[in-house]
Design a protein around this motif. Structure first.
Motif, PDB file in Angstrom:
ATOM      1  N   ALA A 464       0.962  -1.132   0.075  1.00  0.00           N
ATOM      2  CA  ALA A 464      -0.025   0.057  -0.058  1.00  0.00           C
ATOM      3  C   ALA A 464       0.723   1.231  -0.036  1.00  0.00           C
ATOM      4  O   ALA A 464       0.601   2.176  -0.802  1.00  0.00           O
ATOM      5  CB  ALA A 464      -0.878  -0.110   1.197  1.00  0.00           C
ATOM      6  N   LEU A 465       1.879   1.275   0.618  1.00  0.00           N
ATOM      7  CA  LEU A 465       2.857   2.385   0.644  1.00  0.00           C
ATOM      8  C   LEU A 465       3.241   2.577  -0.557  1.00  0.00           C
ATOM      9  O   LEU A 465       3.588   3.694  -0.947  1.00  0.00           O
ATOM     10  CB  LEU A 465       3.821   2.142   1.755  1.00  0.00           C
ATOM     11  CG  LEU A 465       3.296   2.123   3.239  1.00  0.00           C
ATOM     12  CD1 LEU A 465       4.466   1.849   4.132  1.00  0.00           C
ATOM     13  CD2 LEU A 465       3.041   3.768   3.530  1.00  0.00           C
ATOM     14  N   THR A 466       3.941   1.652  -1.254  1.00  0.00           N
ATOM     15  CA  THR A 466       4.441   1.576  -2.584  1.00  0.00           C
ATOM     16  C   THR A 466       3.345   2.187  -3.543  1.00  0.00           C
ATOM     17  O   THR A 466       3.643   2.788  -4.350  1.00  0.00           O
ATOM     18  CB  THR A 466       4.832   0.340  -3.187  1.00  0.00           C
ATOM     19  OG1 THR A 466       6.164  -0.145  -2.362  1.00  0.00           O
ATOM     20  CG2 THR A 466       5.638   0.585  -4.597  1.00  0.00           C
ATOM     21  N   CYS A 467       1.993   1.778  -3.366  1.00  0.00           N
ATOM     22  CA  CYS A 467       1.002   1.879  -4.209  1.00  0.00           C
ATOM     23  C   CYS A 467       0.613   3.525  -3.951  1.00  0.00           C
ATOM     24  O   CYS A 467       0.465   4.287  -5.005  1.00  0.00           O
ATOM     25  CB  CYS A 467      -0.251   1.224  -3.750  1.00  0.00           C
ATOM     26  SG  CYS A 467      -1.586   1.254  -4.928  1.00  0.00           S
ATOM     27  N   LEU A 468       0.741   3.867  -3.027  1.00  0.00           N
ATOM     28  CA  LEU A 468       0.432   5.545  -2.449  1.00  0.00           C
ATOM     29  C   LEU A 468       1.574   6.081  -3.184  1.00  0.00           C
ATOM     30  O   LEU A 468       1.109   7.277  -3.800  1.00  0.00           O
ATOM     31  CB  LEU A 468       0.511   5.612  -1.050  1.00  0.00           C
ATOM     32  CG  LEU A 468       0.355   6.992  -0.419  1.00  0.00           C
ATOM     33  CD1 LEU A 468      -0.939   7.663  -0.839  1.00  0.00           C
ATOM     34  CD2 LEU A 468       0.745   7.191   0.880  1.00  0.00           C
ATOM     35  N   HIS A 469       2.769   5.902  -3.210  1.00  0.00           N
ATOM     36  CA  HIS A 469       3.786   6.648  -3.936  1.00  0.00           C
ATOM     37  C   HIS A 469       3.273   6.729  -5.638  1.00  0.00           C
ATOM     38  O   HIS A 469       3.453   7.982  -5.847  1.00  0.00           O
ATOM     39  CB  HIS A 469       5.364   5.827  -3.821  1.00  0.00           C
ATOM     40  CG  HIS A 469       6.113   6.463  -4.926  1.00  0.00           C
ATOM     41  ND1 HIS A 469       6.445   5.806  -6.151  1.00  0.00           N
ATOM     42  CD2 HIS A 469       6.921   7.498  -4.907  1.00  0.00           C
ATOM     43  CE1 HIS A 469       7.351   6.231  -6.917  1.00  0.00           C
ATOM     44  NE2 HIS A 469       7.542   7.616  -6.159  1.00  0.00           N
ATOM     45  N   ASN A 470       2.969   5.635  -6.221  1.00  0.00           N
ATOM     46  CA  ASN A 470       2.571   5.865  -7.547  1.00  0.00           C
ATOM     47  C   ASN A 470       1.313   6.693  -7.761  1.00  0.00           C
ATOM     48  O   ASN A 470       1.369   7.576  -8.667  1.00  0.00           O
ATOM     49  CB  ASN A 470       2.300   4.448  -8.047  1.00  0.00           C
ATOM     50  CG  ASN A 470       3.734   3.552  -8.514  1.00  0.00           C
ATOM     51  OD1 ASN A 470       4.915   4.002  -7.870  1.00  0.00           O
ATOM     52  ND2 ASN A 470       3.724   2.828  -9.216  1.00  0.00           N
ATOM     53  N   ILE A 471       0.438   6.619  -6.920  1.00  0.00           N
ATOM     54  CA  ILE A 471      -0.859   7.168  -6.924  1.00  0.00           C
ATOM     55  C   ILE A 471      -0.597   8.828  -6.743  1.00  0.00           C
ATOM     56  O   ILE A 471      -1.111   9.588  -7.696  1.00  0.00           O
ATOM     57  CB  ILE A 471      -1.845   6.870  -5.927  1.00  0.00           C
ATOM     58  CG1 ILE A 471      -2.611   5.649  -6.304  1.00  0.00           C
ATOM     59  CG2 ILE A 471      -2.991   8.128  -5.575  1.00  0.00           C
ATOM     60  CD1 ILE A 471      -3.490   5.003  -5.345  1.00  0.00           C
ATOM     61  N   LEU A 472       0.295   9.098  -5.859  1.00  0.00           N
ATOM     62  CA  LEU A 472       0.462  10.645  -5.738  1.00  0.00           C
ATOM     63  C   LEU A 472       1.374  11.098  -7.210  1.00  0.00           C
ATOM     64  O   LEU A 472       1.388  12.391  -7.129  1.00  0.00           O
ATOM     65  CB  LEU A 472       1.463  10.822  -4.501  1.00  0.00           C
ATOM     66  CG  LEU A 472       0.609  10.742  -3.288  1.00  0.00           C
ATOM     67  CD1 LEU A 472       1.643  10.483  -2.120  1.00  0.00           C
ATOM     68  CD2 LEU A 472      -0.175  11.761  -2.888  1.00  0.00           C
ATOM     69  N   SER A 473       1.924  10.130  -7.662  1.00  0.00           N
ATOM     70  CA  SER A 473       2.966  10.495  -8.827  1.00  0.00           C
ATOM     71  C   SER A 473       1.888  10.821 -10.223  1.00  0.00           C
ATOM     72  O   SER A 473       2.507  11.598 -10.996  1.00  0.00           O
ATOM     73  CB  SER A 473       4.018   9.493  -9.136  1.00  0.00           C
ATOM     74  OG  SER A 473       4.769   9.434  -7.978  1.00  0.00           O
ATOM     75  N   VAL A 474       0.975  10.133 -10.121  1.00  0.00           N
ATOM     76  CA  VAL A 474       0.088  10.329 -11.453  1.00  0.00           C
ATOM     77  C   VAL A 474      -1.248  11.065 -11.320  1.00  0.00           C
ATOM     78  O   VAL A 474      -1.871  11.405 -12.237  1.00  0.00           O
ATOM     79  CB  VAL A 474      -0.269   8.975 -12.065  1.00  0.00           C
ATOM     80  CG1 VAL A 474       0.933   8.121 -12.465  1.00  0.00           C
ATOM     81  CG2 VAL A 474      -1.021   7.907 -11.348  1.00  0.00           C
ATOM     82  N   ALA A 527       7.997   3.377   2.764  1.00  0.00           N
ATOM     83  CA  ALA A 527       7.577   4.369   3.487  1.00  0.00           C
ATOM     84  C   ALA A 527       8.028   5.953   3.170  1.00  0.00           C
ATOM     85  O   ALA A 527       7.304   6.900   2.894  1.00  0.00           O
ATOM     86  CB  ALA A 527       7.939   4.425   4.859  1.00  0.00           C
ATOM     87  N   SER A 528       9.311   5.896   2.634  1.00  0.00           N
ATOM     88  CA  SER A 528      10.237   6.994   2.200  1.00  0.00           C
ATOM     89  C   SER A 528       9.770   7.353   0.872  1.00  0.00           C
ATOM     90  O   SER A 528       9.637   8.754   0.643  1.00  0.00           O
ATOM     91  CB  SER A 528      11.675   6.809   2.675  1.00  0.00           C
ATOM     92  OG  SER A 528      12.120   5.904   1.441  1.00  0.00           O
ATOM     93  N   SER A 529       9.456   6.596  -0.041  1.00  0.00           N
ATOM     94  CA  SER A 529       8.930   6.803  -1.327  1.00  0.00           C
ATOM     95  C   SER A 529       7.689   7.580  -1.039  1.00  0.00           C
ATOM     96  O   SER A 529       7.323   8.518  -1.788  1.00  0.00           O
ATOM     97  CB  SER A 529       8.769   5.561  -2.168  1.00  0.00           C
ATOM     98  OG  SER A 529       9.908   4.919  -2.177  1.00  0.00           O
ATOM     99  N   ALA A 530       6.958   7.099  -0.395  1.00  0.00           N
ATOM    100  CA  ALA A 530       5.401   7.764  -0.090  1.00  0.00           C
ATOM    101  C   ALA A 530       5.449   9.198   0.604  1.00  0.00           C
ATOM    102  O   ALA A 530       4.617   9.918  -0.097  1.00  0.00           O
ATOM    103  CB  ALA A 530       4.394   6.938   0.688  1.00  0.00           C
ATOM    104  N   VAL A 531       6.139   9.236   1.347  1.00  0.00           N
ATOM    105  CA  VAL A 531       6.551  10.458   1.933  1.00  0.00           C
ATOM    106  C   VAL A 531       7.267  11.376   1.041  1.00  0.00           C
ATOM    107  O   VAL A 531       6.577  12.684   0.765  1.00  0.00           O
ATOM    108  CB  VAL A 531       7.512  10.382   3.441  1.00  0.00           C
ATOM    109  CG1 VAL A 531       7.827  11.935   3.561  1.00  0.00           C
ATOM    110  CG2 VAL A 531       7.006   9.725   4.337  1.00  0.00           C
ATOM    111  N   ARG A 532       8.079  11.006   0.216  1.00  0.00           N
ATOM    112  CA  ARG A 532       8.785  11.823  -0.641  1.00  0.00           C
ATOM    113  C   ARG A 532       7.858  12.515  -1.548  1.00  0.00           C
ATOM    114  O   ARG A 532       7.673  13.516  -2.292  1.00  0.00           O
ATOM    115  CB  ARG A 532       9.935  11.030  -1.442  1.00  0.00           C
ATOM    116  CG  ARG A 532      10.741  11.881  -2.482  1.00  0.00           C
ATOM    117  CD  ARG A 532      11.574  10.906  -3.271  1.00  0.00           C
ATOM    118  NE  ARG A 532      12.239  11.367  -4.449  1.00  0.00           N
ATOM    119  CZ  ARG A 532      13.116  10.781  -5.142  1.00  0.00           C
ATOM    120  NH1 ARG A 532      13.447   9.411  -4.744  1.00  0.00           N
ATOM    121  NH2 ARG A 532      13.531  11.452  -6.361  1.00  0.00           N
ATOM    122  N   ALA A 533       6.965  11.277  -2.218  1.00  0.00           N
ATOM    123  CA  ALA A 533       6.240  11.766  -3.416  1.00  0.00           C
ATOM    124  C   ALA A 533       5.057  12.871  -2.732  1.00  0.00           C
ATOM    125  O   ALA A 533       4.646  13.906  -3.410  1.00  0.00           O
ATOM    126  CB  ALA A 533       5.170  10.429  -3.813  1.00  0.00           C
TER     127      ALA A 533
END
Length: 692
Positions: A464-474, A527-533
């Motif tokens: 889910a954290l990885t998924c959140l990163h991608n969602i925030l990116s698009v 987690a850091s990918s999600a925070v970064r995005a």
């Protein structure tokens, strides 16, 4: 700062279901484990069907110990087991298929590739074709005359489909044979048995999900009838979690086959897929575990009560008979009663349904990750690109936005974009990033059969954290719910990522022995990918960060100590975003000094040029402008330190570049080298102007 690349998941490798159960007497037989591999392989050639079956079952048990597998491979066990897939004895066929399933599952990619080299596909395909005949209801009377019952055929098919799935996942040769022999027809027929045999259908769905991924050659094997079979599965009301799991995997296969879907049906298809994913994610897995554990307890209590009633009746009957025969001794003692665990099937219904839900949620999140990912994702270590790239070498191969940032070419079709929002996918992904329900974790911990679910719960959060990163990116801010939704998400992530309580990343469960649990380093990366995005999105819109510099520093310090280079890149990028925002505000000189020293330390000491380059890139962003940034730069002697780093950085690129890093990485490193020289010149000019 440049945006990070989106992550993409491959279909899960190897059979996730339990390894094949062996006949009584083989699993716990200590002597069996001491039998030499050579003797067992020789017994596969025995004229006695019972000996062949026992040898298959013994091999199936032993290969679950990975260190024993080479001994069997050296004795060509695959070529000996292969012909037994077509043995005249059906029980030998099943145990041979089970042995090959366990061998391919426990051996991994290399063993699967070796199995294909040793021509396991020829007998495997032949067996599956025979099974399809046995699965055909119209042929059942004929097959019965050959002592081949429908249940027996389906049991064999289940094992064989799992072998097929494993080898196709590992070997391009196996996948090519799969396409050439039109094995998809067999898989679809097994899939269609879901109303009566869910285990077979799920195995077929796993196989189909794997072989349809990035397999354009398979498209010709699909026709309207094939798609209708998949559609029929997707449209059935999901009355159980196993059905939900099956539908999620089928939805994944349809997504893989989206190139076949007519443009006029794209919107409806995407809606159907996202509806299934949304339904899977709507269930609170923690609460469902507690509910099912309660159901299990009630069922066991009922079984206990029934057993006690039967026992009492038997005792009463015995006492009555004894009394009639004058044999009452004045005291009747009940016989020892079995522990209640004996009344619970090894794979009880409640446990099976919970496991199915967690698999469905994992697959759903992986699918959303891939939907929100570029079509040609890079496997490069460096997921951050230079924010001030002016190198001619890279300009031809990059995309830039108005601010000069290099962006990964992420985009969504209108159909996918609309379906994601219609089914509230972002909100449901956000919810799944929370740590698992502590009561559910404790419940699973107390029951050995439920304990493996702990790993699956954490895997869902990780995905889910990885998924959140991608969602925030698009998705843009408005699609995500605007500024209020982002602030709420920031507070949520603060609770998940930054808290120092028992549910924080500091207490990531490293003590579990489950193989599948994500490592703490992997959690830090996600987690850091999600925070970064999130911080990138908020900074781009000028929104307040909501996450304190102290929290950012705490996470970043943990990440830079990680062995995961992507987590370290995320750490310096997060620090860079935070610092560049602070440099434009007031009263931040002390924090900027801490940030500068942190980034200088990473630039100088990290063993990876990728991470060092990302740290230098962050320094350029933080100290490029602003009075407080200039003051902080002087205090930490930024100019002098960068001059020291410059020489070492250039030397490492020259010595290590071509050997350790890809062309794309070298391209970005060249940008950093160029920008470092320019930034040093900029700092020198600032210093000259500041002198009286």
């Amino acid at each position: 700062m440049g945006k990070s690349r989106a992550r993409k998941f491959k279909a899960a490798a190897f059979s996730p279901t339990a390894l094949v159960k062996q006949p009584e007497g083989t699993e716990e037989n200590g002597d069996c484990k001491n039998v030499q591999a050579e003797d067992l392989v020789q017994n596969l050639q025995s004229p006695s069907a019972e000996v062949r079956e026992f040898a298959c079952a013994s091999i199936s048990t032993l290969v679950q110990q990975k260190q024993i597998i080479p001994a069997f491979l050296q004795r060509d066990v695959v070529r000996c087991l292969g012909p037994l897939l077509l043995d005249k004895c059906m029980s030998v066929r099943e145990t041979a298929a089970g042995a090959l399933r366990n061998l391919s599952t426990c051996g991994g990619f290399d063993v699967c590739d070796d199995m294909v080299t040793r021509d396991i596909m020829t007998p495997l395909v032949a067996l599956l074709r025979e099974c399809t005949t046995g699965l055909d209801v119209n042929m059942e009377p004929t097959m019965k005359t050959k002592s081949l019952s429908k249940d027996c055929v389906e049991d064999i098919a289940t094992q064989a489909i799992n072998v097929l799935w494993n080898v196709c996942e590992s070997s391009s040769t196996a996948l090519s044979i799969f396409n050439k022999e039109s094995c998809v027809d067999v898989v679809l027929q097994c899939l269609s048995k879901f109303p009566s045999n869910m285990e077979l259908a799920i195995s077929a769905a796993y196989c189909l999900h794997t072989v349809t991924e990035d397999n354009t050659d398979l498209l010709n094997s699909f026709d309207a009838s094939s798609l209708q079979t998949l559609e029929s599965v997707m449209l059935v009301p999901a009355s159980t979690m196993e059905m939900r799991q099956l539908q999620t995997m089928v939805a994944g296969s349809v997504w893989n086959l989206k190139a076949m879907i007519p443009s006029s049906s794209q919107a409806d298809t995407m809606n159907a897929i996202l509806r299934i994913l949304s339904e899977a994610l709507s269930v609170d897995a923690g609460l469902y575990i507690l509910e099912m554990k309660g159901v299990e307890k009630q069922r066991v209590s009922a079984a206990e009560a029934e057993a006690e009633t039967e026992e009492a009746a038997a005792i009463l009957e015995e006492a009555t008979l004894s009394e009639e025969n004058g044999m009452v001794d004045g005291c009747v003692k009940g016989t020892n009663r079995k522990d209640c665990v004996d009344f619970i099937p090894p794979a009880n219904e409640e446990l099976r349904q919970v496991a199915a839900l967690l698999v469905a949620q994992r697959i759903a999140l992986e699918m959303i990750v891939n939907m929100c990912c570029s079509e040609d994702p890079s496997d490069d270590e460096w997921e951050a690109l230079s924010s001030s790239d002016e190198s001619e070498m890279c300009m031809e191969n990059s995309m830039t936005d108005a601010g000069g940032q290099l962006l990964t070419p992420l985009c969504l079709s209108d159909e996918v974009h609309s379906a994601l929002l219609t089914h509230l996918i972002p909100k449901k992904v956000f919810e799944k990033t929370a740590f698992p329900n502590s009561s559910a974790i404790e419940t699973c911990r107390q029951a050995s059969t439920w304990k493996p679910l702990i790993a699956k719960l954490y895997t869902v959060q990780h995905r889910a954290l990885t998924c959140l990163h991608n969602i925030l990116s698009v998705l843009d801010v408005e699609a995500l719910g605007g500024a209020p939704a982002l602030h709420e998400l920031a507070q949520h992530l603060s609770g998940v990522v930054f808290t120092q309580s028992e549910q924080g990343w500091r207490a990531w469960p490293t003590h579990f022995c489950a193989v599948d649990i994500p490592k703490k380093d992997d959690f830090l990366e996600a987690a850091s990918s999600a925070v970064r995005a999130l911080l990138q999105t908020m900074a781009a819109k000028g929104l307040s960060q909501c996450i304190t510099p102290d929290q950012i520093m705490s996470l970043s310090e943990a990440c830079v100590q990680s062995s995961n280079s992507s987590a370290r890149v995320n750490a310096v990028s997060i620090i860079g975003i935070t610092g560049s925002v602070l440099a434009k505000s007031g009263n931040a000189e002390d924090t900027l000094k801490s940030i500068g020293n942190f980034l200088l330390g990473v630039s100088s000491n990290d063993p990876s040029l990728v991470v060092s380059g990302a740290a230098l890139d962050a320094i350029f962003d933080v100290f490029a402008d602003g009075d407080e940034a200039e003051k902080a730069a002087v205090e930490i002697k930024l100019l002098q330190n960068l001059k020291k780093i410059q020489s070492a950085f250039k030397t490492k690129i020259r010595k290590e570049g071509k050997e350790k890093y890809s062309t794309d990485q070298l391209c970005v490193l060249d940008n950093v080298r160029t920008n470092l020289r320019r930034f040093i010149s900029y700092l020198e000019s600032v210093q000259r102007k500041s002198k009286p």
